[in-house]
Design an enzyme around this catalytic site. Structure first.
Site, PDB file in Angstrom:
ATOM      1  N   HIS A  59       8.762  43.216  22.997  1.00  0.00           N
ATOM      2  CA  HIS A  59      11.051  43.659  22.566  1.00  0.00           C
ATOM      3  C   HIS A  59      11.283  44.487  22.104  1.00  0.00           C
ATOM      4  O   HIS A  59      10.222  44.862  21.507  1.00  0.00           O
ATOM      5  CB  HIS A  59      11.024  42.260  21.637  1.00  0.00           C
ATOM      6  CG  HIS A  59      12.656  42.607  21.810  1.00  0.00           C
ATOM      7  ND1 HIS A  59      13.638  41.837  22.724  1.00  0.00           N
ATOM      8  CD2 HIS A  59      13.481  42.592  20.715  1.00  0.00           C
ATOM      9  CE1 HIS A  59      14.477  41.587  22.107  1.00  0.00           C
ATOM     10  NE2 HIS A  59      14.919  42.289  21.477  1.00  0.00           N
ATOM     11  N   ASP A  67      22.126  31.114  19.009  1.00  0.00           N
ATOM     12  CA  ASP A  67      22.091  31.718  19.102  1.00  0.00           C
ATOM     13  C   ASP A  67      23.471  32.549  19.979  1.00  0.00           C
ATOM     14  O   ASP A  67      24.222  33.512  19.271  1.00  0.00           O
ATOM     15  CB  ASP A  67      20.633  32.986  19.158  1.00  0.00           C
ATOM     16  CG  ASP A  67      20.989  35.003  18.884  1.00  0.00           C
ATOM     17  OD1 ASP A  67      21.003  35.046  18.183  1.00  0.00           O
ATOM     18  OD2 ASP A  67      20.768  34.887  19.531  1.00  0.00           O
ATOM     19  N   ARG A  80      29.734  37.229  15.766  1.00  0.00           N
ATOM     20  CA  ARG A  80      28.853  38.107  14.575  1.00  0.00           C
ATOM     21  C   ARG A  80      29.550  39.316  14.826  1.00  0.00           C
ATOM     22  O   ARG A  80      30.085  40.384  14.631  1.00  0.00           O
ATOM     23  CB  ARG A  80      27.385  37.973  14.408  1.00  0.00           C
ATOM     24  CG  ARG A  80      26.861  36.990  13.349  1.00  0.00           C
ATOM     25  CD  ARG A  80      25.067  37.094  13.566  1.00  0.00           C
ATOM     26  NE  ARG A  80      24.859  38.507  13.333  1.00  0.00           N
ATOM     27  CZ  ARG A  80      23.808  38.919  14.359  1.00  0.00           C
ATOM     28  NH1 ARG A  80      23.138  38.497  14.865  1.00  0.00           N
ATOM     29  NH2 ARG A  80      22.913  40.531  13.731  1.00  0.00           N
ATOM     30  N   SER A 120      18.159  36.216  15.021  1.00  0.00           N
ATOM     31  CA  SER A 120      18.492  35.943  16.291  1.00  0.00           C
ATOM     32  C   SER A 120      17.323  36.863  17.180  1.00  0.00           C
ATOM     33  O   SER A 120      17.469  36.185  18.121  1.00  0.00           O
ATOM     34  CB  SER A 120      20.117  37.192  16.639  1.00  0.00           C
ATOM     35  OG  SER A 120      19.767  37.521  17.945  1.00  0.00           O
ATOM     36  N   LYS A 143      14.604  33.748  20.192  1.00  0.00           N
ATOM     37  CA  LYS A 143      14.427  34.283  21.143  1.00  0.00           C
ATOM     38  C   LYS A 143      13.246  34.457  21.981  1.00  0.00           C
ATOM     39  O   LYS A 143      12.835  33.895  22.940  1.00  0.00           O
ATOM     40  CB  LYS A 143      15.320  35.621  22.193  1.00  0.00           C
ATOM     41  CG  LYS A 143      16.848  34.569  21.523  1.00  0.00           C
ATOM     42  CD  LYS A 143      17.976  36.097  21.804  1.00  0.00           C
ATOM     43  CE  LYS A 143      18.348  36.224  21.179  1.00  0.00           C
ATOM     44  NZ  LYS A 143      19.803  37.881  21.000  1.00  0.00           N
TER      45      LYS A 143
HETATM   46  N1  URA Z   1      19.280  42.202  19.312  1.00  0.00           N
HETATM   47  C1  URA Z   1      19.710  40.814  18.993  1.00  0.00           C
HETATM   48  O1  URA Z   1      19.080  39.815  20.093  1.00  0.00           O
HETATM   49  N2  URA Z   1      19.942  40.230  18.087  1.00  0.00           N
HETATM   50  C2  URA Z   1      20.966  40.924  17.192  1.00  0.00           C
HETATM   51  O2  URA Z   1      21.153  40.330  16.084  1.00  0.00           O
HETATM   52  C3  URA Z   1      21.240  42.127  17.235  1.00  0.00           C
HETATM   53  C4  URA Z   1      20.400  43.428  18.351  1.00  0.00           C
END
Ligand code: URA
Ligand code: CA
Length: 441
Positions: free
Chosen positions: A82, A161, A168, A183, A187
């Protein structure tokens, strides 16, 4: 449980209990807590922080707020990579086929472009016919058959999220270490991979601009992943300038194919091999980074990497002939060079600006409803530290019309800074981070 009391506690800088964290995360996922209370809590977290236990509990609660993908029927240790988001950052399309060709299953869920950064799914969709959505069964079947699948996240992946991230974005609470870490990692945990390599970008074009902040984010995320029982490590890599030379969806697919066809080397390949080597190690296919890189290099040079990409594209309904002839990818109408106005050296680049230029040309979305033009973007001919002569091309634009090209040309001449003073090239890999160690390069 009382939401006002939870907000009050974090407002006073106290530690939230696991029950309190689970309560508000569930409320975010099912819509039972109003946005204004969630927003107030997010600001309290942004201002007063969270400790390691709270951050881990927040992440797990977010992971468990929706579906968790079960990859246990796969042979071997499924791995995923990622990136925290970059420009010209096409490592997935290079390393996923190479790692799969070395026998480690790559079951990857990717994202779409966000702000100035590109997204793997958008890039893949520039291949005619290719689909990035499939059922969990089809996903598993494809990984079993050809060793790799790259698809979009299922709708019900970490739904908490989705709510919290959207809030946010509009309440100035994106830049919080526990909120970013939870966050991203929630995932990744929900997408099921057992071995996960994080590519944490640093520099002007990254989420975290300083090296120390990027290393701290990397270690917080790695610790959460390891606490949750996964194998996780991170590389901190440079985003002071775009990684590859190509920026734009079909252009980035072309660059990945050029690399896998051994026509092009350079930073994209270097960083892909570095990340891929860590994936092979987490997948227990190699003992050392050197051994892993040799395996990946063999997969590259034998053409097995390109062959695996071809199979993946075909399995996902795409036309694999682009692997043999990149002109089968969508082609832009207007092609035009951007010339340097002066002689000297490339001093620095406004990476976010360059990402925004590609977005404005049509390579990214400004609103969720925008439709991407896969053919547009630009190719940079220089990297930081390179000499350049007046009148020499800095970049070549691939635009939808003359007007869009003119706007992009003006922007790019302002985003690439040329000056008489020589500067060194950027370092590509800054640090390797595990649960216990930080190795700086
Ligand atoms: N990417 C994400 O998935 N979440 C964040 O908070 C920042 C970047
Ligand atoms: Ca199972």
């Amino acid at each position: 449980m009382n939401m006002v009391e939870i907000i009050e506690k974090k407002k006073l800088g106290k530690t939230l209990s696991q029950d309190e964290i689970t309560y508000f995360v569930q409320g975010a996922a099912d819509g039972s807590i109003p946005d204004y209370q969630l927003a107030a809590l997010l600001m309290a977290i942004r201002l007063n922080g969270m400790n390691r236990e709270e951050t881990a509990q927040l992440t797990l609660a977010m992971t468990n707020s929706g579906d968790v993908c079960d990859l246990s029927s796969l042979n071997g240790i499924p791995v995923d990579k990622h990136s925290t988001g970059g420009v010209g950052d096409t490592t997935t399309l290079v390393l996923a086929p190479l790692v799969a060709a070395c026998g480690v299953p790559v079951a990857k869920m990717s994202g779409r472009g966000l702000g100035h950064t590109g997204g793997t799914l958008d890039k893949m969709e520039s291949i005619s016919g290719l689909s990035v959505s499939m059922s969990e069964e089809a996903f598993l079947q494809q990984v079993k058959e050809i060793g790799v699948a790259v698809i979009g996240q299922s709708k019900n992946l970490a739904p908490a999220d989705k709510t919290l991230y959207a809030l946010r974005d509009v309440t100035s609470t994106v830049d919080s270490l526990p909120l970013i870490a939870s966050s991203i990692v929630s995932k990744k945990l929900a997408s099921g991979a057992q071995g996960i390599v994080l590519d944490v970008k640093t520099g002007a074009g990254a989420l975290m601009h300083t090296l120390d902040a990027s290393i701290e984010l990397a270690q917080v995320m790695v610790r959460i992943g390891c606490d949750a029982g996964r194998k996780m490590v991170a590389l901190v890599t440079d985003m002071g300038e775009p990684l590859g030379s190509h920026v734009g969806n079909a252009l980035e697919v072309k660059e990945a194919i050029d690399v896998l066809s051994r026509r092009v080397k350079g930073p994209l390949l270097t960083v892909s091999l570095e990340l891929g080597a860590r994936l092979l190690m987490l997948g227990e296919a190699a003992e050392t980074v050197e051994q892993a890189k040799e395996m990946l290099t063999e997969a590259l040079e034998s053409g097995r990497g390109l062959e695996t990409l071809r199979k993946m594209i075909a399995a996902q309904g795409g036309d694999p002939s682009c692997c043999d002839d990149v002109t089968r990818l969508p082609q832009a109408k207007v092609i035009q060079d951007v010339l340097s106005a002066s002689s000297g050296y490339i001093q620095h680049m406004d990476t976010i600006g360059l990402g925004n230029t590609a977005q404005a040309m049509g390579a990214g979305r400004r609103t969720k409803e925008d439709v991407i033009d896969p053919s547009v973007g630009f190719v940079l001919h220089k990297r930081i530290g390179d000499p350049v002569a007046e009148g020499e091309p800095l970049a070549t634009l691939y635009a939808k019309d003359e007007q869009s090209a003119a706007i992009a040309a003006k922007a790019i001449t302002e985003q690439i800074h040329v000056d008489a003073r020589p500067v060194p090239a950027c370092k590509l890999i800054h640090a390797f981070v595990t649960e216990e160690t930080i190795e700086r390069f």
